[in-house]
Design a protein around this motif. Structure first.
Motif, PDB file in Angstrom:
ATOM      1  N   CYS A  78       0.842  -1.196   0.000  1.00  0.00           N
ATOM      2  CA  CYS A  78       0.000   0.000   0.000  1.00  0.00           C
ATOM      3  C   CYS A  78       0.879   1.248   0.000  1.00  0.00           C
ATOM      4  O   CYS A  78       1.645   1.474   0.941  1.00  0.00           O
ATOM      5  N   ALA A  79       0.755   2.053  -1.035  1.00  0.00           N
ATOM      6  CA  ALA A  79       1.539   3.286  -1.118  1.00  0.00           C
ATOM      7  C   ALA A  79       0.965   4.372  -0.214  1.00  0.00           C
ATOM      8  O   ALA A  79       1.671   5.294   0.193  1.00  0.00           O
ATOM      9  N   LEU A  80      -0.312   4.259   0.109  1.00  0.00           N
ATOM     10  CA  LEU A  80      -1.005   5.294   0.859  1.00  0.00           C
ATOM     11  C   LEU A  80      -1.763   4.665   2.027  1.00  0.00           C
ATOM     12  O   LEU A  80      -2.355   3.585   1.883  1.00  0.00           O
ATOM     13  N   ARG A 109       2.609   2.616  15.861  1.00  0.00           N
ATOM     14  CA  ARG A 109       2.677   1.263  15.271  1.00  0.00           C
ATOM     15  C   ARG A 109       2.322   1.313  13.779  1.00  0.00           C
ATOM     16  O   ARG A 109       2.988   0.689  12.948  1.00  0.00           O
ATOM     17  N   VAL A 110       1.289   2.065  13.433  1.00  0.00           N
ATOM     18  CA  VAL A 110       0.882   2.182  12.028  1.00  0.00           C
ATOM     19  C   VAL A 110       1.929   2.951  11.231  1.00  0.00           C
ATOM     20  O   VAL A 110       2.296   2.553  10.107  1.00  0.00           O
ATOM     21  N   LEU A 111       2.439   4.035  11.782  1.00  0.00           N
ATOM     22  CA  LEU A 111       3.469   4.810  11.076  1.00  0.00           C
ATOM     23  C   LEU A 111       4.729   3.983  10.855  1.00  0.00           C
ATOM     24  O   LEU A 111       5.344   4.026   9.775  1.00  0.00           O
ATOM     25  N   ARG A 112       5.135   3.221  11.855  1.00  0.00           N
ATOM     26  CA  ARG A 112       6.346   2.403  11.718  1.00  0.00           C
ATOM     27  C   ARG A 112       6.165   1.342  10.635  1.00  0.00           C
ATOM     28  O   ARG A 112       7.053   1.117   9.802  1.00  0.00           O
ATOM     29  N   ALA A 113       5.001   0.704  10.624  1.00  0.00           N
ATOM     30  CA  ALA A 113       4.730  -0.305   9.603  1.00  0.00           C
ATOM     31  C   ALA A 113       4.698   0.330   8.211  1.00  0.00           C
ATOM     32  O   ALA A 113       5.212  -0.238   7.242  1.00  0.00           O
ATOM     33  N   GLY A 118       7.351   0.676   2.858  1.00  0.00           N
ATOM     34  CA  GLY A 118       7.435   1.474   1.646  1.00  0.00           C
ATOM     35  C   GLY A 118       6.262   2.358   1.326  1.00  0.00           C
ATOM     36  O   GLY A 118       6.139   2.833   0.181  1.00  0.00           O
ATOM     37  N   ALA A 119       5.381   2.623   2.283  1.00  0.00           N
ATOM     38  CA  ALA A 119       4.286   3.559   2.019  1.00  0.00           C
ATOM     39  C   ALA A 119       4.851   4.959   1.783  1.00  0.00           C
ATOM     40  O   ALA A 119       5.890   5.327   2.326  1.00  0.00           O
ATOM     41  N   ARG A 120       4.165   5.715   0.965  1.00  0.00           N
ATOM     42  CA  ARG A 120       4.613   7.062   0.617  1.00  0.00           C
ATOM     43  C   ARG A 120       4.074   8.114   1.580  1.00  0.00           C
ATOM     44  O   ARG A 120       4.789   9.031   1.988  1.00  0.00           O
ATOM     45  N   ARG A 121       2.795   7.995   1.932  1.00  0.00           N
ATOM     46  CA  ARG A 121       2.170   9.005   2.774  1.00  0.00           C
ATOM     47  C   ARG A 121       1.147   8.357   3.698  1.00  0.00           C
ATOM     48  O   ARG A 121       0.431   7.439   3.301  1.00  0.00           O
ATOM     49  N   VAL A 122       1.081   8.884   4.924  1.00  0.00           N
ATOM     50  CA  VAL A 122       0.038   8.513   5.886  1.00  0.00           C
ATOM     51  C   VAL A 122      -0.808   9.744   6.173  1.00  0.00           C
ATOM     52  O   VAL A 122      -0.274  10.825   6.447  1.00  0.00           O
ATOM     53  N   VAL A 123      -2.117   9.584   6.078  1.00  0.00           N
ATOM     54  CA  VAL A 123      -3.052  10.620   6.519  1.00  0.00           C
ATOM     55  C   VAL A 123      -3.655  10.139   7.830  1.00  0.00           C
ATOM     56  O   VAL A 123      -4.311   9.096   7.878  1.00  0.00           O
ATOM     57  N   ARG A 177      12.167   8.660   7.971  1.00  0.00           N
ATOM     58  CA  ARG A 177      12.987   8.310   6.800  1.00  0.00           C
ATOM     59  C   ARG A 177      12.255   8.611   5.484  1.00  0.00           C
ATOM     60  O   ARG A 177      12.194   7.785   4.568  1.00  0.00           O
ATOM     61  N   GLY A 178      11.710   9.813   5.398  1.00  0.00           N
ATOM     62  CA  GLY A 178      11.065  10.255   4.160  1.00  0.00           C
ATOM     63  C   GLY A 178       9.578  10.001   4.097  1.00  0.00           C
ATOM     64  O   GLY A 178       8.907  10.457   3.155  1.00  0.00           O
ATOM     65  N   LEU A 179       9.002   9.290   5.053  1.00  0.00           N
ATOM     66  CA  LEU A 179       7.554   9.071   5.078  1.00  0.00           C
ATOM     67  C   LEU A 179       6.841  10.404   5.261  1.00  0.00           C
ATOM     68  O   LEU A 179       7.196  11.195   6.129  1.00  0.00           O
ATOM     69  N   GLU A 180       5.828  10.660   4.426  1.00  0.00           N
ATOM     70  CA  GLU A 180       5.053  11.896   4.529  1.00  0.00           C
ATOM     71  C   GLU A 180       3.871  11.703   5.473  1.00  0.00           C
ATOM     72  O   GLU A 180       3.245  10.644   5.494  1.00  0.00           O
ATOM     73  N   LEU A 181       3.566  12.746   6.237  1.00  0.00           N
ATOM     74  CA  LEU A 181       2.424  12.716   7.151  1.00  0.00           C
ATOM     75  C   LEU A 181       1.547  13.932   6.911  1.00  0.00           C
ATOM     76  O   LEU A 181       2.033  15.061   6.780  1.00  0.00           O
ATOM     77  N   THR A 182       0.257  13.690   6.851  1.00  0.00           N
ATOM     78  CA  THR A 182      -0.761  14.741   6.810  1.00  0.00           C
ATOM     79  C   THR A 182      -1.786  14.400   7.881  1.00  0.00           C
ATOM     80  O   THR A 182      -2.094  13.221   8.095  1.00  0.00           O
ATOM     81  N   VAL A 183      -2.317  15.419   8.554  1.00  0.00           N
ATOM     82  CA  VAL A 183      -3.259  15.179   9.642  1.00  0.00           C
ATOM     83  C   VAL A 183      -4.563  15.934   9.384  1.00  0.00           C
ATOM     84  O   VAL A 183      -4.541  17.096   8.973  1.00  0.00           O
ATOM     85  N   ILE A 184      -5.677  15.262   9.617  1.00  0.00           N
ATOM     86  CA  ILE A 184      -7.004  15.864   9.517  1.00  0.00           C
ATOM     87  C   ILE A 184      -7.562  16.023  10.930  1.00  0.00           C
ATOM     88  O   ILE A 184      -7.572  15.069  11.711  1.00  0.00           O
ATOM     89  N   ASN A 185      -8.037  17.232  11.247  1.00  0.00           N
ATOM     90  CA  ASN A 185      -8.570  17.540  12.581  1.00  0.00           C
ATOM     91  C   ASN A 185     -10.031  17.959  12.472  1.00  0.00           C
ATOM     92  O   ASN A 185     -10.345  19.151  12.403  1.00  0.00           O
ATOM     93  N   PRO A 186     -10.951  16.992  12.450  1.00  0.00           N
ATOM     94  CA  PRO A 186     -12.370  17.353  12.343  1.00  0.00           C
ATOM     95  C   PRO A 186     -12.975  17.775  13.674  1.00  0.00           C
ATOM     96  O   PRO A 186     -12.525  17.363  14.749  1.00  0.00           O
TER      97      PRO A 186
END
Length: 343
Positions: A78-80, A109-113, A118-123, A177-186
């Motif tokens: 999963c890239a995303l 745990r999710v971010l480390r996995a 090889g995921a590109r971005r986590v939201v 190590r280059g993993l992108e993070l974006t956060v949604i705050n509803p």
């Protein structure tokens, strides 16, 4: 939409927001993998996905936020990643850490996995709880604001969202190590349910329709539609400018419990015959809070009318939320249609 139609992991696919995301992604042409806490939830997820006609592109795996097992399988390929799952208890836990630790450790745990496979971005789905649960002159909040996790006047849930989001940003900065993070705050998420169970905000509407809230506290809060929150996640997942940013999600209007009740009464007729018509006074809330832990947070937020700024989501990602009164009505209609309102 991705031109290569990346595979997407959605954590918590049987949940309120997670189920909307799974359906929306499948309809958009993505291959989707989602996690559930137990194998018993797989059938629920598959039944909801079948409504799209594209459930052949859905994989369901079992993984819990409290354990490492299953996360390598979940993220692999999963890239995303849309990390939506988070503990939200029906009642206050006996110990704050019973909520804070799973939320924080689960996010890491999710971010480390994601990083390791090889995921590109986590939201990450955070909350307005991590932004605006502190008093501020003028009551205006944007993405630069943070709730103080050391403020013991806040509930364990509020503190857990703040601590988990802080930990996520720290992990990506120092070990991503280059993993992108974006956060949604509803803010408070309302809107139509796809099926049971009833989550916290729609549960307020359910309680009103059932007559379980004869009077309501004079509290004000933001409202946003679950479909718009799902839309914002997907925009944040794909837009190059979203990496490294938080995005507040709110309709732009502040509601009170009494305003929600009045909207229901005006739009639903006899179905809303039991909704509350009386608002407690501030003194009544303070008095009740002495013996009722559930009202202590309410007592601490009396007089606070937040103004939630969503310019970043609107200008950077082109996001436009829908009319919140329609959202409230459609929340109620879905509860009634699904047979989730007790007579």
């Amino acid at each position: 939409m991705s031109s290569t139609m990346d595979s997407v992991l959605v954590t918590g696919g049987s949940g309120y927001l997670g189920s909307h995301l799974v359906q929306r992604l499948l309809r958009a042409g993505y291959r989707v993998r989602t996690t559930v806490r137990s194998p018993a939830r797989r059938a629920t997820v598959r039944a909801l996905a079948a409504a799209t006609g594209h459930d052949d592109r859905l994989d369901v795996v079992t993984a819990e936020l409290s354990a490492d097992a299953g996360w390598a399988e979940a993220v692999s390929g999963c890239a995303l990643v849309l990390h939506v799952a988070s503990p939200f208890p029906p009642a206050q836990p006996e110990r704050d850490d019973d909520l804070i630790v799973p939320a924080r450790d689960g996010a890491i745990r999710v971010l480390r996995a994601a990083r390791d496979h090889g995921a590109r971005r986590v939201v990450l789905t955070s909350s307005f709880a991590a932004v605006g649960y502190r008093r501020k002159p003028g009551g205006e909040y944007d993405e630069s604001d943070w709730t103080d996790p050391a403020d013991e006047g806040n509930t364990p849930y509020v503190r857990s969202k703040t601590i988990a989001e802080r930990a996520a940003w720290d992990f990506v900065e120092h070990a991503g190590r280059g993993l992108e993070l974006t956060v949604i705050n509803p803010t408070g998420i309302f809107g139509p349910l796809l099926g049971p169970p009833v989550s916290t905000s729609p549960g307020l509407v359910k309680a009103m329709l059932e007559g379980a809230m004869p009077a309501v506290p004079p509290l004000h809060f933001g409202v946003v539609d679950v479909r718009d929150v799902a839309d914002l996640h997907i925009r944040a997942m794909t837009h190059p400018a979203a990496a490294g940013h938080r995005f507040l999600a709110d309709s732009g209007e502040t509601f009170s419990f009494l305003r929600i009740a009045r909207v229901l009464a005006a739009k639903l007729g006899d179905a809303a015959a039991k909704v509350p018509t009386r608002e407690l006074t501030a003194d009544e809330v303070r008095a009740a809070a002495r013996d009722n832990p559930a009202l202590r947070e309410a007592a601490g937020r009396l007089g606070l009318i937040p103004v939630v700024r969503t310019e970043r989501a609107r200008t950077v990602l082109g996001w436009m939320p829908r009319d919140p009164e329609t959202t409230i009505v459609e929340t109620a209609e879905s509860l009634i249609r699904l047979g989730l309102v007790d007579a």
